[in-house]
Motif scaffolding. Structure first.
Motif, PDB file in Angstrom:
ATOM      1  N   HIS A  91      -3.627  -3.669   4.582  1.00  0.00           N
ATOM      2  CA  HIS A  91      -3.568  -4.277   3.239  1.00  0.00           C
ATOM      3  C   HIS A  91      -2.876  -5.618   3.470  1.00  0.00           C
ATOM      4  N   ARG A  98      -7.117 -10.157   1.093  1.00  0.00           N
ATOM      5  CA  ARG A  98      -7.379  -8.707   0.971  1.00  0.00           C
ATOM      6  C   ARG A  98      -8.870  -8.354   0.931  1.00  0.00           C
ATOM      7  N   LYS A 118      -1.640   1.344   2.184  1.00  0.00           N
ATOM      8  CA  LYS A 118      -1.774   1.194   0.721  1.00  0.00           C
ATOM      9  C   LYS A 118      -0.560   0.492   0.135  1.00  0.00           C
ATOM     10  N   PRO A 119      -0.757  -0.269  -0.961  1.00  0.00           N
ATOM     11  CA  PRO A 119       0.370  -0.913  -1.604  1.00  0.00           C
ATOM     12  C   PRO A 119       1.410   0.136  -2.046  1.00  0.00           C
ATOM     13  N   PRO A 120       2.701  -0.167  -2.076  1.00  0.00           N
ATOM     14  CA  PRO A 120       3.266  -1.514  -1.943  1.00  0.00           C
ATOM     15  C   PRO A 120       3.363  -2.021  -0.512  1.00  0.00           C
ATOM     16  N   ALA A 121       2.860  -1.239   0.433  1.00  0.00           N
ATOM     17  CA  ALA A 121       2.896  -1.724   1.817  1.00  0.00           C
ATOM     18  C   ALA A 121       1.956  -2.917   1.971  1.00  0.00           C
ATOM     19  N   THR A 122       2.365  -3.888   2.751  1.00  0.00           N
ATOM     20  CA  THR A 122       1.461  -4.969   3.165  1.00  0.00           C
ATOM     21  C   THR A 122       1.542  -5.066   4.680  1.00  0.00           C
ATOM     22  N   ASN A 144       5.569  -5.553   5.751  1.00  0.00           N
ATOM     23  CA  ASN A 144       6.864  -5.069   5.286  1.00  0.00           C
ATOM     24  C   ASN A 144       7.224  -3.693   5.854  1.00  0.00           C
ATOM     25  N   ALA A 146       7.623  -0.964   4.302  1.00  0.00           N
ATOM     26  CA  ALA A 146       6.799   0.129   3.761  1.00  0.00           C
ATOM     27  C   ALA A 146       5.557   0.342   4.635  1.00  0.00           C
TER      28      ALA A 146
END
Ligand code: CIR
Length: 272
Positions: A91, A98, A118-122, A144, A146
């Motif tokens: 992501h 994206r 998947k968000p909130p992971a980038t 990040n 996450a």
């Protein structure tokens, strides 16, 4: 479009997914460089030479069509992490990038089962450095904590270790460090902490060649940008076979050798 050696007859075939340069490349994302005029024809030629080199080295190159509305789509590395067992669809950290994942996902489905960040992971693929069964994840402006956590959850059942590394002063972890092979890294110590990689041997870039740590590793050596002859000499003095090519136009878009392809093997774990 595909080209290169014929596939399907060798027990292990190395594949490279690339993507035709977008005519909108001049509108690319930029983080650390000032925007400079980009010569589209020259960039196209450099990218074609890159694909030809991969094909000449025996890779089966699958080139995805250009995306007129996705300026950075040529940098396919950021859209996926291709492991022997599966591919992780990222992501990307830049919202404008994206939509790039869709076509890459469609192509990879042929060779790998897919899992998704998947968000909130980038996560940008340029922030994931694989060294054996360890994935080093750069914490950068694009990727990040996450994402590292999700990667760990997805991949620890497959016995991958996921470690995080702070990135400073550059776009991605792989701007700062890449693997020449499983036992040797090439690294810019100003942009990441060497200690994060423990006792793996390291070659430092020549300090006048800040962007030289990005090399694409092959079974028998590396490909790197010809703009970094002093670092190339350091690698050669360690016995590394170094092939060079000119990617100066793509460098203006903060691109480099690893980001223009997704390289993976089929035959030992893949289905093709
Ligand atoms: C970007 O900023 O996303 C692109 N202009 C450059 C991406 C380069 N990707 C990579 O090194 N993995």
């Amino acid at each position: 479009m595909t080209f290169g050696l014929d596939s399907g007859v060798t027990p292990r075939q190395v594949h490279a997914i690339t993507r035709e340069l977008s005519p909108a490349i001049a509108r690319c994302e930029l983080t650390h460089l000032a925007r400079e005029p980009l010569d589209y024809a020259r960039a196209l030629a450099q990218h074609a030479s890159y694909e030809q080199l991969l094909a000449a080295l025996g890779m089966h190159v699958t080139r995805l069509p250009a995306e007129p509305d996705l300026p950075d789509a040529v940098f396919v590395e950021d859209t996926a992490i291709v492991l022997d067992e599966l591919a992780v669809i990222t992501h990307p950290g830049a919202p404008a990038r994206r939509p790039e994942v869709t076509a890459v996902e469609g192509a990879l489905r042929r060779w790998r089962s897919l899992v998704h960040i998947k968000p909130p992971a980038t996560l940008d693929g340029g922030d994931v450095l694989q060294v054996g069964r360890t994935l080093y994840v750069g914490l950068s402006s694009r990727s990040n904590q996450a994402a590292a956590t999700q990667l760990r959850q997805l991949l620890s059942p497959l016995e991958y270790r996921v470690e995080t590394v702070e990135v400073r002063g550059c776009l991605h972890l792989k701007s700062a460090v890449t693997a020449v092979n499983a036992a040797l890294l090439v690294l810019n110590p100003a942009w990441c902490d060497q200690a994060a990689f423990g006792d793996i041997a390291k070659v430092e870039i020549d300090p006048t060649e800040a962007f030289a740590a990005n090399v694409l590793h092959l079974d028998d050596g590396v490909i790197m940008d010809a703009a970094y002859p002093k670092t190339a000499a350091r690698l050669r003095s360690q016995g590394v076979v170094v092939r060079t090519l000119d990617l100066s136009e793509l460098a203006k878009a903060e691109g480099a050798v690893t980001c223009c392809s997704l390289v993976f093997s089929v035959g030992t774990h893949g289905t093709a």
